[in-house]
Scaffold this motif. Sequence first.
Motif, short mmCIF file in Angstrom:
data_model
loop_
_atom_site.label_atom_id
_atom_site.label_comp_id
_atom_site.label_asym_id
_atom_site.label_seq_id
_atom_site.Cartn_x
_atom_site.Cartn_y
_atom_site.Cartn_z
N LYS A 215 34.12 31.61 45.55
CA LYS A 215 33.94 30.99 44.55
C LYS A 215 33.85 32.24 43.21
O LYS A 215 34.61 31.86 42.24
CB LYS A 215 33.04 29.92 44.32
CG LYS A 215 32.92 29.08 43.04
CD LYS A 215 32.13 27.95 42.93
CE LYS A 215 31.89 27.36 41.75
NZ LYS A 215 30.89 26.36 41.74
N VAL A 216 32.96 33.19 43.32
CA VAL A 216 33.00 34.21 42.48
C VAL A 216 34.15 34.84 42.27
O VAL A 216 34.39 34.94 40.94
CB VAL A 216 31.70 35.08 42.82
CG1 VAL A 216 31.59 36.21 41.94
CG2 VAL A 216 30.30 34.28 42.97
N GLN A 219 36.84 32.78 40.37
CA GLN A 219 36.57 32.71 38.82
C GLN A 219 37.14 33.80 38.43
O GLN A 219 37.57 34.11 37.34
CB GLN A 219 35.12 32.38 38.69
CG GLN A 219 34.81 31.00 39.23
CD GLN A 219 33.21 30.89 38.85
OE1 GLN A 219 32.48 31.89 38.98
NE2 GLN A 219 32.65 29.24 38.93
N ASN A 222 40.95 34.09 38.41
CA ASN A 222 41.51 33.28 37.50
C ASN A 222 41.47 33.49 35.92
O ASN A 222 42.07 33.04 35.04
CB ASN A 222 40.99 31.65 37.71
CG ASN A 222 41.91 31.14 39.10
OD1 ASN A 222 43.14 31.47 39.27
ND2 ASN A 222 41.13 30.44 39.83
N GLN A 223 40.22 34.28 35.58
CA GLN A 223 40.01 34.52 34.32
C GLN A 223 40.87 35.25 33.89
O GLN A 223 41.29 35.32 32.45
CB GLN A 223 38.45 35.26 34.52
CG GLN A 223 38.24 35.71 33.07
CD GLN A 223 36.95 36.04 33.10
OE1 GLN A 223 36.24 36.51 34.08
NE2 GLN A 223 36.41 37.13 31.88
N ASN A 231 47.19 30.11 38.63
CA ASN A 231 46.04 29.41 39.05
C ASN A 231 45.84 29.79 40.59
O ASN A 231 46.78 29.26 41.44
CB ASN A 231 46.00 28.14 38.60
CG ASN A 231 44.46 27.41 39.02
OD1 ASN A 231 43.52 27.97 38.79
ND2 ASN A 231 44.56 26.29 39.93
N LYS A 233 43.68 29.13 44.01
CA LYS A 233 42.80 28.28 44.68
C LYS A 233 42.34 28.60 46.10
O LYS A 233 41.12 28.20 46.41
CB LYS A 233 43.16 26.83 44.61
CG LYS A 233 43.53 26.20 43.32
CD LYS A 233 44.38 24.70 43.29
CE LYS A 233 44.51 23.84 42.11
NZ LYS A 233 45.16 22.66 42.42
N LYS A 318 34.11 43.51 36.47
CA LYS A 318 32.95 42.71 36.11
C LYS A 318 31.94 43.50 35.59
O LYS A 318 31.40 42.78 34.50
CB LYS A 318 32.43 42.17 37.62
CG LYS A 318 31.35 41.16 37.37
CD LYS A 318 31.91 39.97 36.67
CE LYS A 318 30.90 38.75 36.39
NZ LYS A 318 31.53 37.70 35.48
#
Length: 322
Positions: A215-216, A219, A222-223, A231, A233, A318
């Motif tokens: 999930k991280v 994110q 997609n950012q 997108n 998934k 990041k």
Amino acid sequence: MDSDFLNVFTQPVPLREFLAENVIAQGEKRKLIKPTSSNSPKLEELKLLLVDWINTTLKEEHIVVKSLEEDLYDGLVLHHLLENLGSLKLDVDKIALTEKKQRQKLSVILDAVAKCLQLEESQLKWSVESILSKDLLSTLHLLVAIAKHFKPNLALPSNVQVETITIENTSRGLKTVNAVECITENKEKLEAQSQDDAFDELFSRAPDKLDAVKKVFLQFVNQHVGKLGLNVKDIESQFADGVILLLLIGHLEGYFLNLRNFFLTPASTMEMLHNVNLALDLLTDGGLLNFSVNSEDIVNGDVKTTMRVLYCLYSKYKTKET
């Protein structure tokens, strides 16, 4: 006639002089640092750091080391160093004046080092005889091992390598073997190995946390690719053709990706492999990828491999974002 014997005499003059200065007895075999490496900047940096470390550690005992070979061979400095660093009480005299006493003293000291560092005899890169004979290579290996054990935060220069020559005096003459030997580890390689270990640990022992890590990454991806109208998934399937990976790298690294250089809608496995290989090349050229990756694993949807590659980008950007 033995070709190795002839090689000794066809070596450059400095090496012939070097061999003449380092007399090897009949039946003896020694490994030495070649003259071509003896003054290398990284080797000098390591020597200076070790001298400074020893002098700082033994400052209160008024011991000053100037030369690693000349000042450590008799065991006196090593004795004080081990007692200071490891609170080891060695059952030997502080001062050994005769060669016999020095050999006995070194034997006790080196046995204590091997026991403390939990090293088997086959793992030792030094010996009583090599330290006593003022062998620089053995002395460096010994000091680096002691420093890594007792002072793991000591900033040893990374990836110090030297050219060595192993000389054996046989009945047919001198036999020589040239090699390259590492004295300190490659930190980038260790960091890559550590990264591998972290993902192995995640997949084998903490599968419950895998979705959270995915999930991280999603994110993060997609950012950035969201700005391109995309997108993501699913990590397993959507990176397999290399397209999103290339666009993500291009966006983050500021590369202009010519559509003629990759397949925007790959129609075969070969085209997917081309895209993934191009992405891996860009990461390597940019200094982001320092470990080997099998492009087929990404094409085949191997999640662990894909996540390792994504982490290369995540760890850099990041940090910048935070």
